[in-house]
Every structure is written in C-alpha cells, then in structure tokens.
Design an enzyme around this catalytic site. Structure first.
Site, PDB file in Angstrom:
ATOM      1  CD  GLU A   1      -2.899  -0.999   0.078  1.00  0.00           C
ATOM      2  OE1 GLU A   1      -3.139   0.197  -0.576  1.00  0.00           O
ATOM      3  OE2 GLU A   1      -3.807  -1.894  -0.418  1.00  0.00           O
TER       4      GLU A   1
ATOM      5  CE1 TYR B   1      -7.288   2.147   0.517  1.00  0.00           C
ATOM      6  CE2 TYR B   1      -4.766   2.593   0.327  1.00  0.00           C
ATOM      7  CZ  TYR B   1      -6.043   1.895  -0.013  1.00  0.00           C
ATOM      8  OH  TYR B   1      -5.717   0.900  -0.912  1.00  0.00           O
TER       9      TYR B   1
ATOM     10  CG  ASP C   1      -8.140   4.068  -2.838  1.00  0.00           C
ATOM     11  OD1 ASP C   1      -9.401   3.899  -3.091  1.00  0.00           O
ATOM     12  OD2 ASP C   1      -7.338   3.334  -3.596  1.00  0.00           O
TER      13      ASP C   1
END
Length: 352
Positions: free
Chosen positions: A34, A117, A135
């Site tokens: 991520e 997020y 996101d």
C-alpha cells in the site's frame, strides 16, 4: 440504496488481478504494497515490491536496513519520504509491538507514514477488521454510484463517502470488500474518462450512470500551475568514474545522489568555469539535451551536459567518484535524472 456487497464480491472473485501481495496477504505485505502504491502505478510497483520483500521480509529486517541500502531498493519509485517513514514505523513496531504490526486500527494509524486509508487496508485485509479503506478509487466509485458532485478533496465529503462505504461493508468479509472497491475503480470505474459501465457489477444501481453524469464525476478543483525551475545538469566523467553529489539531509530528494546540479540555464563557458573552479579542467564538453521532471509542487526544466576530465582533485565532502558497477549497486539516483543515467553509466558517446 440496498446493500450491493454480494454482487461486488462475486465480480471481484472472478476478475481480480493475481498480485503477489494477494497471494500472501500478511499485514506486513499489505503495508509495504500500500505504501508503494501511493503515487505509483500497479504495474510499476509490483517488481519493486517483490525485490523489497525478498531482501526485507519482515519489520525487523526493515528496521535494521542501512538507510543508503533502503534508498537504493526504493530507487525509481520516487517520493523517498515513503521509504524513510517505512523504516521509522518498522522501528516503532520492533520497539513497541514485538516486531509484528499491531492488530489495532488506532495503533496502526499512529505509525509514521500511515494515514486513514493505509490503516484501513492493513486492518481489514491483514487482520479481518471491519473498517473501511477509502482511497481515490473508492471516492470515484461512490461519487458515481450516488451521483454526488461534492468536491471529493474536502474533508467533509470524504467523511460522508466513508459513512456510505461503512453502510455497505460486510462485517464477515471486510478485506475482500475493500479490495473489490479498489479493483473496481482500477479496472472498470476508470479515472479521467468514461467508465466501463457495461462491465460493472453495480451498473443497475449506479445513479451517476442513470443520470448520464458518471464520466464527469468525481468533482475536484482545478490544479494550480506548478512553478518551473531552470537547472543545469553536468555529468562529469573522469579517471575514477562519474562524479556524484549527495543532496542535503533534509528537503526534496534528501540524501540521494545526483550528477552535478547547478541553478539556472548555463552556457558551455559557464559550465567550464564552474568545473575549473572545482579543479576539474574540461577536455571535452557536449550537450546531453533537455529533460523535465514534474514534482508535486514544482517542475524541473533541465539542460544536460557531458563533461570529460583527466583530473582527480580532492572533492567536497558531499561528492564522490563512482565506477559504473558502484553506481548500479550502491548509489541511489532519483528518477528525476533518468534521462542522464546512461551518460552517468558511461553509455553515452564521448564529449566533444
């Protein structure tokens, strides 16, 4: 709007991409992936991810990694503060949580470099916690689903959209649901153009599609023009290799290595004068051509020169000579200088 999670998940299981961090979705793997995917396309990030976790397979290895080696592993991804924050967080994880990411949303959110997020993605995918992960992809999907033209960059809009995601979030499968929303935004509900509504499992309930406004959503304010900065890049090659200059410890591209970088658009005579002042008389000088690099808040407009010298003077403390093999193995050069890397590696023609 009634719950649509079943249709979305059915679509996801049939259409999801086979990505390495989905094969082993440990909290650590989710975290690294991520962070890499912030500001980086999936296709570009995957090989970096695979190399990174092969060398640094857990938080302890990441925490102990030499910072120069970490920057080298990150070379080409840009936004190097991401790598620095990864290491800061890994050290906290080792010091406070026994080397394992905490199974707690608030604790994850408190780690350096982890926002709402990313904490939601790690918590839901890595730990199965029923928390959202909102996101840009998810904001776009929900703006179209609800035909909502609110400015998605405003905090109150994001809060509203997050509440809507929570209304749909299945408590028994939050990780796959969050991934499915991200995947829908990446593969079907596309940015910067018409969504592929005929392929969408949610087309029947999409209010933006029904109104004909889906392609114009979400709404964002116009971006301000970035200031342009003229710079001169000088690739200096000598008996001991290529001259490298280390950037300052703080600020843009901190602690990375670059060719000689000079402010302004310098002429050949001006470049020669600068090098003479460094004790590097030039026996050949040729243009490498222009290059541009766009940062978040500025644009570098560069002109490149290749300079050949036979001198090997004492260098300032922030400069070193590097042979091509050392450049490849040990020194992290940001992608801003990608156009000049062949010359730095000795692959460009001799200067005149």
């Amino acid at each position: 709007m009634q719950r649509f999670s079943d249709a979305l998940l059915d679509w996801f299981y049939e259409n999801r991409r086979l990505l390495p961090f989905r094969q082993e979705p440990t909290p650590y793997h989710i975290w690294i992936s991520e962070i890499m995917l912030q500001q980086t396309r999936m296709t570009a990030a995957v090989p970096y991810y695979e190399r990174f976790v092969a060398e640094l397979p857990d938080p302890a290895a990441l925490a102990a990694c030499d910072p120069d080696r970490l920057r080298k592993l990150w070379q080409g991804l840009g936004y190097y503060s991401r790598a620095a924050n990864l290491q800061k967080a890994a050290r906290v994880i080792c010091e406070q949580y026994g080397g394992e990411l905490p199974a707690d949303y608030d604790a994850l959110r408190a780690l350096p470099g982890i926002g709402d997020y990313t904490a939601g993605a790690i918590a839901s995918i890595g730990f199965g916690m029923a928390v959202p992960a909102v996101d840009g992809n998810v904001l776009r999907v929900f703006a179209r689903l609800y035909d909502d033209d609110s400015d998605v960059t405003r905090p109150e809009t994001k809060r509203l959209f997050t509440e809507r995601v929570c209304e749909q979030l299945p408590a028994d499968n939050p990780g796959d649901f969050n991934q499915a929303l991200m995947e829908l935004g990446a593969l079907v509900c596309l940015p910067n153009g018409a969504p592929l509504c005929k392929r969408c499992p949610l087309a029947a309930v999409c209010l933006g599609r029904a109104s004909g406004r889906a392609a114009s959503l979400p709404v964002k304010p116009a971006k301000k023009p970035r200031p342009e900065l003229p710079l001169t890049v000088v690739v200096v090659r000598g008996p001991q290799g290529v001259l490298l200059q280390k950037r300052p410890d703080k600020g843009l591209l901190a602690r990375l290595w670059q060719p000689l970088l000079l402010e302004g658009r310098l002429s050949a005579d001006q470049v020669r004068a600068v090098l003479d002042g460094m004790g590097l008389p030039v026996r050949g000088l040729s243009l490498l051509g222009p290059a541009k690099h766009v940062f978040t808040h500025k644009v570098w407009q560069m002109e490149g020169w290749l300079a050949e010298t036979d001198a090997s003077p004492a260098l300032p403390g922030n400069c070193v000579w590097a042979m091509p093999e050392e450049l490849a193995a040990d020194y992290s050069v940001p992608s801003a200088f990608a156009a000049y890397l062949p010359a730095m590696e000795g692959k460009a023609g001799a200067a005149r």
